[in-house]
Design an enzyme around this catalytic site. Sequence first.
Site, PDB file in Angstrom:
ATOM      1  N   ASP A   1      29.067  33.616  12.977  1.00  0.00           N
ATOM      2  CA  ASP A   1      27.915  34.135  13.440  1.00  0.00           C
ATOM      3  C   ASP A   1      26.681  33.230  13.750  1.00  0.00           C
ATOM      4  O   ASP A   1      25.700  33.590  13.241  1.00  0.00           O
ATOM      5  CB  ASP A   1      27.478  35.411  12.507  1.00  0.00           C
ATOM      6  CG  ASP A   1      27.041  34.545  10.855  1.00  0.00           C
ATOM      7  OD1 ASP A   1      27.511  33.389  10.994  1.00  0.00           O
ATOM      8  OD2 ASP A   1      26.293  35.192  10.359  1.00  0.00           O
TER       9      ASP A   1
ATOM     10  N   HIS B   1      25.525  25.769   3.240  1.00  0.00           N
ATOM     11  CA  HIS B   1      26.778  26.900   3.257  1.00  0.00           C
ATOM     12  C   HIS B   1      28.060  26.482   4.098  1.00  0.00           C
ATOM     13  O   HIS B   1      28.921  25.990   3.971  1.00  0.00           O
ATOM     14  CB  HIS B   1      26.162  28.125   3.640  1.00  0.00           C
ATOM     15  CG  HIS B   1      25.025  28.694   2.743  1.00  0.00           C
ATOM     16  ND1 HIS B   1      25.355  28.809   1.155  1.00  0.00           N
ATOM     17  CD2 HIS B   1      23.841  29.035   2.721  1.00  0.00           C
ATOM     18  CE1 HIS B   1      24.331  29.227   0.590  1.00  0.00           C
ATOM     19  NE2 HIS B   1      23.216  29.165   1.564  1.00  0.00           N
TER      20      HIS B   1
HETATM   21  C1  BDR Z   1      25.938  32.670   4.829  1.00  0.00           C
HETATM   22  O1  BDR Z   1      24.930  33.496   5.592  1.00  0.00           O
HETATM   23  C2  BDR Z   1      24.387  33.272   6.517  1.00  0.00           C
HETATM   24  O2  BDR Z   1      23.112  33.047   6.559  1.00  0.00           O
HETATM   25  C3  BDR Z   1      24.797  31.679   6.620  1.00  0.00           C
HETATM   26  O3  BDR Z   1      25.080  31.373   8.014  1.00  0.00           O
HETATM   27  C4  BDR Z   1      26.001  31.466   5.792  1.00  0.00           C
HETATM   28  O4  BDR Z   1      27.386  31.697   6.661  1.00  0.00           O
HETATM   29  C5  BDR Z   1      25.270  32.187   3.639  1.00  0.00           C
HETATM   30  O5  BDR Z   1      25.199  33.180   2.671  1.00  0.00           O
HETATM   31 CA    CA Z   2      27.467  31.666   9.044  1.00  0.00          CA
END
Ligand code: BDR
Ligand code: CA
Length: 322
Positions: A9, A243
């Site tokens: 995303d 992340h």
């Molecule tokens: C996840 O949520 C999104 O904001 C980031 O891209 C990551 O995949 C972290 O919780």
């Molecule tokens: Ca993400």
Amino acid sequence: MRKVIFDTDIGIDDAMALLFLHYARNVELRAIVTGFGNASIDDTTRNALYVSERFNIAAPVYRGAAESTGTSLFDSYPDFVHGKNGLGDVDIPHISATQESAGGAQAIVDIATANPGDITIVAVGRLSNVANALKLCPELPQLLRELVVMGGAFGFNGHRGNVSPVAEANIAGDPEAADFVFRSGIPTTIVGLDVTAQTTMDDDFFELLKNKAGDAGQFIFDISRHYLDFHEQHTGRHACAVHDSSAVAYLLAPELFTTRDAGVRVVSTGPAIGQTIWSDPEVSYQTGAWSELPRCRICTDVDSAGVLDLYRKTLLSAVDNS
Ligand code: BDR
Ligand code: CA
């Protein structure tokens, strides 16, 4: 060579993860599949095309899910985290690259079918595309080599949630899809907040990328301003958790992570919506909801310095090889 589909995303940390994959040795990026999440599907697909065009990423871009397959915790996009355009509101010039005609879920099925046992999906957004691909092709678990998911939180190292006391954003954005995927038997590794929130990139790290990693480093520096400001409001530190790039680090160097095998289910309704719960395969529970679940691998600890080192070296190699 690991043949990879990147399901994203694409917001700020997704773009950083995409460049990590692109510059990694031993990765053949076969496709980018987009999904809604950090921004709308129009914006995330445009972002994927923009990053691909700017950095000569050859993999085709497929537009995936525009909405959750079931109930979601959210009713808007997190522009306070990723900016209104999903890339920290940096200017995005006109792009000439275009998406493929096939949809994202169909592309996953087609590529997996043409490469049985060879494809790894690195999924760093909602699991809507993988769930939709499973519905199109119930044999998908036997066709894929591995699914590496950034999502969830199991309470290791004190991490339980980032969008509620018990839920992580990617899972909370489509809990039914995640529950379906984790019960499907696809060989799955889950890289959750338990490890992603243990590794942080600070100002010095981004300065180093800007100064030593060429255009990729400059781009990462530019898009990360918004992201770091958001994190500073919450933690008091101008630094961010790693992340999505932690999922790529697991793909490239699984020895940096400690794991355990477990059944995994996701709460799909009520105040705990999006909570990921692991069950011990050695224990016999008194409810059918937890018996005979396929095992997922969940990450419980990480060599954070090793992850940062791998990211830095990989991005700096972009300049060495140019
Ligand atoms: C996840 O949520 C999104 O904001 C980031 O891209 C990551 O995949 C972290 O919780
Ligand atoms: Ca993400």
